[in-house]
Design an enzyme around this catalytic site. Structure first.
Site, short mmCIF file in Angstrom:
data_model
loop_
_atom_site.label_atom_id
_atom_site.label_comp_id
_atom_site.label_asym_id
_atom_site.label_seq_id
_atom_site.Cartn_x
_atom_site.Cartn_y
_atom_site.Cartn_z
N PHE A 80 17.25 6.32 -3.46
CA PHE A 80 16.25 5.33 -3.02
C PHE A 80 16.58 4.92 -1.59
O PHE A 80 17.65 4.40 -1.31
CB PHE A 80 16.27 4.11 -3.95
CG PHE A 80 15.32 3.02 -3.53
CD1 PHE A 80 13.96 3.26 -3.46
CD2 PHE A 80 15.79 1.75 -3.22
CE1 PHE A 80 13.08 2.26 -3.07
CE2 PHE A 80 14.91 0.74 -2.84
CZ PHE A 80 13.55 1.00 -2.76
N TRP B 197 22.67 3.96 4.65
CA TRP B 197 23.34 3.43 3.45
C TRP B 197 22.73 3.98 2.17
O TRP B 197 22.71 3.27 1.16
CB TRP B 197 23.25 1.90 3.38
CG TRP B 197 23.68 1.14 4.57
CD1 TRP B 197 22.94 0.24 5.27
CD2 TRP B 197 24.97 1.16 5.20
NE1 TRP B 197 23.68 -0.29 6.30
CE2 TRP B 197 24.93 0.26 6.28
CE3 TRP B 197 26.15 1.87 4.95
CZ2 TRP B 197 26.03 0.05 7.10
CZ3 TRP B 197 27.24 1.65 5.78
CH2 TRP B 197 27.16 0.75 6.83
N ARG C 169 17.97 -6.07 -10.31
CA ARG C 169 19.08 -7.02 -10.07
C ARG C 169 19.97 -7.29 -11.28
O ARG C 169 21.19 -7.24 -11.17
CB ARG C 169 18.52 -8.32 -9.51
CG ARG C 169 18.92 -8.49 -8.08
CD ARG C 169 18.19 -9.56 -7.35
NE ARG C 169 17.89 -9.07 -6.02
CZ ARG C 169 16.86 -9.45 -5.29
NH1 ARG C 169 16.00 -10.30 -5.77
NH2 ARG C 169 16.69 -8.96 -4.10
N ILE D 36 48.14 -11.52 -10.22
CA ILE D 36 48.90 -11.56 -11.47
C ILE D 36 49.87 -10.36 -11.56
O ILE D 36 50.95 -10.46 -12.12
CB ILE D 36 47.95 -11.63 -12.69
CG1 ILE D 36 47.29 -13.03 -12.71
CG2 ILE D 36 48.67 -11.35 -14.00
CD1 ILE D 36 46.21 -13.21 -13.76
N LEU D 37 49.49 -9.24 -10.96
CA LEU D 37 50.40 -8.09 -10.98
C LEU D 37 51.44 -8.15 -9.87
O LEU D 37 52.35 -7.32 -9.82
CB LEU D 37 49.60 -6.77 -10.86
CG LEU D 37 49.23 -6.12 -12.20
CD1 LEU D 37 48.10 -6.88 -12.89
CD2 LEU D 37 48.84 -4.66 -12.00
N GLY E 59 53.44 -7.52 -6.56
CA GLY E 59 53.54 -6.34 -5.69
C GLY E 59 52.91 -5.10 -6.32
O GLY E 59 52.26 -4.30 -5.64
N GLU F 205 22.02 -4.39 -2.62
CA GLU F 205 20.93 -4.95 -3.46
C GLU F 205 20.72 -6.42 -3.13
O GLU F 205 20.43 -7.23 -4.01
CB GLU F 205 21.26 -4.77 -4.94
CG GLU F 205 21.20 -3.33 -5.39
CD GLU F 205 19.86 -2.94 -5.97
OE1 GLU F 205 19.26 -3.75 -6.68
OE2 GLU F 205 19.42 -1.82 -5.70
N GLU G 38 24.22 -14.06 0.53
CA GLU G 38 23.43 -15.03 1.34
C GLU G 38 21.94 -14.88 1.01
O GLU G 38 21.23 -15.88 0.88
CB GLU G 38 23.67 -14.79 2.84
CG GLU G 38 25.07 -15.17 3.34
CD GLU G 38 26.14 -14.13 2.96
OE1 GLU G 38 25.79 -13.00 2.57
OE2 GLU G 38 27.33 -14.49 3.03
C1 FAD Z 1 27.78 1.42 -0.39
C2 FAD Z 1 26.38 1.01 -0.11
C3 FAD Z 1 25.36 1.57 -0.84
C4 FAD Z 1 24.03 1.23 -0.56
N1 FAD Z 1 23.01 1.87 -1.22
C5 FAD Z 1 21.73 1.69 -0.79
C6 FAD Z 1 20.67 2.50 -1.29
O1 FAD Z 1 20.87 3.35 -2.16
N2 FAD Z 1 19.42 2.34 -0.77
C7 FAD Z 1 19.16 1.41 0.19
O2 FAD Z 1 18.02 1.31 0.62
N3 FAD Z 1 20.14 0.61 0.68
C8 FAD Z 1 21.41 0.73 0.22
N4 FAD Z 1 22.43 -0.05 0.73
C9 FAD Z 1 22.10 -1.02 1.79
C10 FAD Z 1 22.34 -2.46 1.40
O3 FAD Z 1 21.36 -2.90 0.52
C11 FAD Z 1 22.43 -3.27 2.70
O4 FAD Z 1 23.69 -2.99 3.27
C12 FAD Z 1 22.28 -4.75 2.47
O5 FAD Z 1 20.97 -5.06 2.11
C13 FAD Z 1 22.64 -5.58 3.71
O6 FAD Z 1 22.03 -5.11 4.87
P1 FAD Z 1 22.92 -4.85 6.18
O7 FAD Z 1 24.09 -4.04 5.77
O8 FAD Z 1 22.04 -4.32 7.24
O9 FAD Z 1 23.47 -6.28 6.59
P2 FAD Z 1 22.71 -7.35 7.50
O10 FAD Z 1 21.34 -7.57 7.01
O11 FAD Z 1 22.91 -6.98 8.94
O12 FAD Z 1 23.56 -8.65 7.19
C14 FAD Z 1 24.80 -8.96 7.85
C15 FAD Z 1 25.24 -10.35 7.38
O13 FAD Z 1 24.27 -11.35 7.80
C16 FAD Z 1 23.83 -12.07 6.68
N5 FAD Z 1 22.42 -12.45 6.85
C17 FAD Z 1 21.38 -11.65 7.22
N6 FAD Z 1 20.24 -12.37 7.25
C18 FAD Z 1 20.55 -13.62 6.85
C19 FAD Z 1 19.81 -14.82 6.65
N7 FAD Z 1 18.49 -14.87 6.84
N8 FAD Z 1 20.47 -15.94 6.25
C20 FAD Z 1 21.81 -15.90 6.04
N9 FAD Z 1 22.57 -14.79 6.20
C21 FAD Z 1 21.95 -13.67 6.60
C22 FAD Z 1 24.02 -11.13 5.50
O14 FAD Z 1 24.07 -11.85 4.27
C23 FAD Z 1 25.33 -10.48 5.85
O15 FAD Z 1 26.41 -11.31 5.50
C24 FAD Z 1 23.75 0.26 0.44
C25 FAD Z 1 24.80 -0.32 1.14
C26 FAD Z 1 26.10 0.05 0.90
C27 FAD Z 1 27.20 -0.56 1.74
#
Ligand code: FAD
Length: 388
Positions: A113, A146, A247, A342-343, A345, A368, A372
């Protein structure tokens, strides 16, 4: 069903967890084993999805992730793509593409996706991938990032913008059939945790797909765009609808890791002796284990409530789906950290799985929808205010 999945998690997934974490590769042999017993199959996902209580998938996912989260995600990543397809597609589209996402027991396939982009993570409304209509076909251009199973999946489900001026309301979801020219894998990411799950960029360079690959069909899309342009309500959008339905199942994955870490730490505390007694006999440790057990159950109950509500068609008026994901994700990070403590080192080494559990758990406050963003959704629901 729970016992059956648990047995597979205990006998096949858990013993393989450390190896595939180190290899940082998709555990194809484990997926194949799961396919052979019918656990990795469209039939299993569909049957459990439609189970009337709504609890079947969360129960199954908890067991899989109790086994190992990286392998667990490799087994259920296709489910996210399948959920996106089911949330937006017609019955004909589901019939055509869902089987191709899973393949057969002798020839397993994956689904992916693709919503996130380098400049559109939390802010999914700023997706830049463009879908343009051309003589009955759609042409997609852009870069997705991602993506779980990105570039190695048989079927990719892609969210793209048809009308960028309309933000999320101008987006649509498409299926990219296997072997379509123009779709390629970009960078594969080296990650902190869930390393057995493949995460990569997906590049879409002039990807031409038939009109039938627009999920829901063009008539429905045109009608929705017309409503939006007239200032009417558009209804839920593709990406958001997918995240809402998935979710609680994502929360259940986090519960599985939490439970695994709690059990491991509990057993260790019952054996390890210091100062002439089991470390678990110290209130400091026993109280910590009490809090861990309580929080795991709290997370599970919120997860089951949300999953049950979703299945009964009850609206998430207090953002109950987000509550489950928020609490389960943060619980997993906290519980796995306490397990390392708890474990002592030993917990900090790769001789025990708790350091891996901790690395794996962290993703659940990020993907997902970050913690935040979940708070933002819950905040809006409980205050009724347009919180930003
Ligand atoms: C291992 C992995 C697998 C994934 N798999 C998929 C997948 O299969 N398909 C897919 O589409 N996506 C996937 N994702 C993407 C994932 O959903 C995004 O990384 C996630 O939604 C956050 O987006 P970002 O990394 O761009 O962070 P950003 O949006 O840049 O956020 C950076 C920080 O700012 C904070 N922030 C941003 N906006 C606000 C706000 N309005 N108020 C407060 N805080 C805010 C965020 O909470 C975060 O702490 C995956 C990500 C990872 C790491």
């Amino acid at each position: 069903m729970r016992g059956w999945v648990h047995t597979f998690a205990r006998d096949v997934i858990r013993p393989a967890g450390a190896e595939w974490d180190e290899r940082e590769e998709t555990p194809w042999p484990v997926i194949q084993e799961a396919a052979k017993i019918g656990l990795y199959s469209l039939d299993f996902f569909a049957t459990q999805w439609f189970e009337p209580s709504g609890l079947a998938l969360p129960v199954a996912f908890e067991e899989l992730f109790w086994g190992d989260a990286g392998i667990g995600l490799s087994l259920v990543g296709t489910g996210l793509a399948a959920a996106a397809l089911s949330a937006n597609g017609t019955p004909e589209q589901m019939g055509e593409w869902l089987p191709q996402m899973f393949g057969t027991e002798n020839d397993v396939k994956l689904g992916a996706f693709c919503a996130s982009e380098p400049d559109a993570g939390s802010d999914i409304g700023s997706i830049r991938t463009r879908a343009t209509y051309d003589n009955g076909d759609w042409i997609l251009n852009g870069v997705k990032t991602w993506v779980t199973n990105g570039g190695i999946a048989n079927v990719h489900v892609v969210v793209a913008s048809v009308d960028p001026d309309l933000g999320t309301r101008g987006q649509a979801t498409f299926v990219i059939p296997p072997g379509t020219p123009g779709l390629s894998m970009g960078q594969k990411f080296a990650k902190h945790g869930i390393r057995a799950s493949h995460t990569a960029e997906v590049v879409l360079d002039h990807v031409r797909i038939p009109g039938s690959c627009l999920l829901g069909g063009k008539e429905k899309l045109d009608a929705r765009l017309a409503r939006v342009r007239n200032g009417e309500r558009a209804g839920e959008q593709g990406a958001m609808r997918t995240f809402e339905t998935t979710r609680p199942t994502v929360a259940a994955m986090a519960v599985g890791i939490s439970r695994a870490a709690f059990e491991y730490a509990r057993d260790y505390a019952g054996e390890r002796e210091q100062f002439g007694r089991k470390i678990g006999q110290n209130q400091a440790i026993a109280f910590l284990l009490a809090d861990m057990a309580t929080r795991v159950d709290t997370a599970r109950l919120l997860t089951w409530r949300a999953a049950w509500m979703a299945r009964q068609g009850r609206p998430f008026e207090q953002a109950e789906g987000s509550m489950s994901k928020l609490v389960a994700g943060e619980t997993a990070v906290w519980v796995t950290e306490q397990a390392i403590q708890i474990l002592g080192g030993a917990g900090y080494t790769r001789d025990h799985p708790v350091e891996r559990f901790h690395r794996d758990a962290k993703i659940f406050t990020i993907f997902e929808g970050t913690s935040e963003i979940q708070r933002l959704i819950i905040g809006r629901a409980v205050t009724g205010l347009p919180v930003r």
